[in-house]
Design an enzyme around this catalytic site. Structure first.
Site, short mmCIF file in Angstrom:
data_model
loop_
_atom_site.label_atom_id
_atom_site.label_comp_id
_atom_site.label_asym_id
_atom_site.label_seq_id
_atom_site.Cartn_x
_atom_site.Cartn_y
_atom_site.Cartn_z
CD GLU A 67 -2.94 -1.17 2.25
OE1 GLU A 67 -2.53 -0.81 3.35
OE2 GLU A 67 -4.08 -1.60 2.05
CG ASP A 242 -13.49 4.04 -19.62
OD1 ASP A 242 -12.51 3.38 -19.99
OD2 ASP A 242 -14.45 3.56 -18.97
CE LYS A 274 -12.53 -4.19 -21.49
NZ LYS A 274 -13.65 -3.24 -21.26
NE ARG A 280 -9.43 -10.78 -17.21
CZ ARG A 280 -10.28 -10.27 -18.10
NH1 ARG A 280 -11.12 -9.31 -17.75
NH2 ARG A 280 -10.30 -10.70 -19.34
C1 LIG Z 1 -14.37 -3.00 -20.11
C2 LIG Z 1 -14.67 -1.60 -19.72
C3 LIG Z 1 -14.61 -1.19 -18.38
C4 LIG Z 1 -14.48 -2.16 -17.23
O1 LIG Z 1 -13.33 -2.87 -17.19
P1 LIG Z 1 -13.18 -4.09 -16.14
O2 LIG Z 1 -11.73 -4.39 -16.17
O3 LIG Z 1 -14.06 -5.17 -16.61
O4 LIG Z 1 -13.60 -3.56 -14.79
C5 LIG Z 1 -14.80 0.15 -18.10
N1 LIG Z 1 -15.04 1.04 -19.08
C6 LIG Z 1 -15.13 0.68 -20.37
C7 LIG Z 1 -15.42 1.71 -21.41
C8 LIG Z 1 -14.96 -0.65 -20.74
O5 LIG Z 1 -15.09 -1.01 -22.02
#
Ligand SMILES: *Cc1c(COP(=O)(O)O)cnc(C)c1O
Length: 479
Positions: A67, A242, A274, A280
């Site tokens: 932390e 985002d 992604k 992850r």
């Molecule tokens: C996939 C996604 C998230 C969430 O990601 P996680 O790792 O599943 O929590 C948030 N914002 C957008 C735009 C996404 O496509």
């Protein structure tokens, strides 16, 4: 480069060690590789991380509490965690040209929570502390603290609507963001499916949000972040992007200039798994003025970071800085466009009429199907996609009217534009041969469907043959 057999040896040895303790886990891990190898994966949010990235996660970094931030930990003995966290942040800053990077978020949703609370701390909490001449929230009187908590809970966010491709974490009620913020959303033009920036500006003028959010998980076009920033500035909003879905396209310099969020946004969040093709996890990039608040993600939102995942982030980000990643990012988009064109040529309808990023949305109502029916029929035929709303979806968010397809994973596997045309043919074949079913009372069912097993088998076989030419993890042999 590692030696030719190093990857096989590493994974085989790991499985042998796990098998000795709980063989069913070892079996499931090996089976997952087989399943991934055999499935034609068009899920736009998935990818295949490199062996180096995967291996960086399976080790004793997982045992460490760390932390705090690099050099300022609440626990002793974090020098090696400091090394990997500093490296991951450095790679992220260099890769994206960002002033600051925070690599602790465990996922995309966590990264968004860190960003929201950094903005709230900067724009609501800090001024309240100053007004009360307090240095810390613990120094506030009960009455001032009560007032501050009410103010924190009374802020506004403007984000993209879900059916236009926005994300649950952008202020929608089932997610905590919707309980924290008074949210309003902007959609897309019903005729073109494109973001109408004048409408966004109008909504911003009326609603006066604290935060304007751009970014999506199902919008097949580029977003002009320069214009979005101008809109945010015109109403005094903090501009957040985002880029969870398209971070790989930013990293690979496919999205540049007005379409690169980093120079335009005050704060940028992303996932790392992604199109970026890492482990992850999540990450926040920001302008210097928000850096201090972002670094307070732990303890504000997060517990201890995941040092093993930060190690893997450092590896994956190092990979993304290599020239071949830009080539990969370009091929993702070329493949998405080839797939879209192949579908259009065969008569499919696509939201916005095509794509200029990594994904496309097929409106399956022209095949007489719901998204749910189409998704299942494709799955029966060996093609993995997910159903997705289309703008103003007549079938709602559960059954939907769309199928989202994306190319990051298949592009990692090495498939190119010629293969995308074959896949377009397979998808069109399945969708045009599937019939919607009806309920017992004769009304149309949104879930039941009929697809001749011979068609499903034939397409499955063709998909398998296509994939056989592009082995997944060719350096990993578990036998
Ligand atoms: C996939 C996604 C998230 C969430 O990601 P996680 O790792 O599943 O929590 C948030 N914002 C957008 C735009 C996404 O496509």
């Amino acid at each position: 480069m590692s030696s030719p057999n190093a990857e096989s040896t590493a994974f085989r040895s790991a499985l042998e060690v796990i098998r000795a303790v709980e063989p069913r886990v070892a079996g499931a891990i090996a089976a997952e590789l087989t399943d991934q190898r055999e499935s034609l994966k068009l899920i736009a949010s998935e990818n295949y991380a490199s062996p180096a990235t995967l291996l960086a996660m399976g080790n004793w970094f997982s045992d460490k509490y760390a932390e705090g931030t690099v050099g300022r930990r609440f626990y002793a003995g974090c020098q090696n965690v400091d090394t990997v966290e500093a490296l991951a942040a450095e790679h992220a800053r260099e890769l994206f040209g960002a002033a600051h990077a925070y690599v602790q978020p465990h996922s995309g949703i966590d990264a968004n929570l860190v960003a929201f609370w950094a903005v709230l701390a900067d724009r609501v909490e800090a001024p309240a502390l100053e007004k009360a001449r307090a240095r810390h929230v613990n120094d506030l009187t009960e009455a001032d603290w009560f007032a501050l908590r009410r103010e924190l809970g009374n802020q506004r966010m403007l984000g993209m609507s879900l059916d236009a491709g926005g994300h649950l974490t952008h202020g929608f009620r089932p997610n905590i963001s919707g309980k924290m913020f008074d949210q309003r959303s902007y959609g897309t033009d019903p005729r073109t499916g494109l973001i109408d920036y004048d409408k966004v500006a109008e909504a911003a003028r009326e609603f006066k949000p604290l935060i304007l959010v751009a970014g999506y998980s199902a919008y097949p076009r580029r977003v002009n972040f320069r214009i979005m920033r101008e809109i945010a500035d015109s109403v005094g909003a903090t501009f957040m992007v985002d880029m969870a879905h398209f971070a790989g396209l930013v990293a690979g310099k496919v999205l540049t200039g007005d379409f690169d969020p980093v120079p335009h946004a005050h704060i940028v969040t992303t996932t790392t798994h992604k199109s970026l093709r890492g482990p992850r996890g999540g990450m926040v990039l920001c302008q210097p003025e928000l850096a201090e608040q972002v670094d307070r993600g732990c303890p504000m939102v997060l517990g201890g970071p995941l040092p093993h995942v930060m190690a893997a982030k450092a590896v994956a980000l190092a990979e993304a800085r290599r020239p071949d990643f830009a080539d990969y990012a370009n091929r993702i988009v070329a493949n998405a466009q080839a797939l879209a064109e192949g579908l259009l040529r065969r008569g499919a309808n696509l939201v916005t009429g095509g794509t200029d990023n990594h994904l496309a949305i097929i409106d399956v109502t022209s095949y007489g199907l719901t998204g749910r029916q189409a998704e299942q029929a494709l799955l029966d035929s060996g093609i993995v996609t997910n159903r997705n709303s289309v703008p103003q979806d007549p079938n709602g968010a559960w059954y939907t009217s769309g199928i989202r397809i994306g190319t990051p994973a298949l592009t990692t596997r090495g498939l190119g534009t010629a293969e995308m045309d074959v896949i377009a043919e397979l998808i069109h074949t399945v969708l045009s041969q599937t019939n919607a079913g009806s309920n017992a009372d004769g009304t149309a069912s949104k879930a039941k469907y009929a697809l001749d097993a011979a068609v499903a088998d034939k397409v499955s076989r063709q998909a398998g043959e296509l994939l056989a030419g592009f082995p997944l993890y060719p350096t990993v042999d578990l036998t």
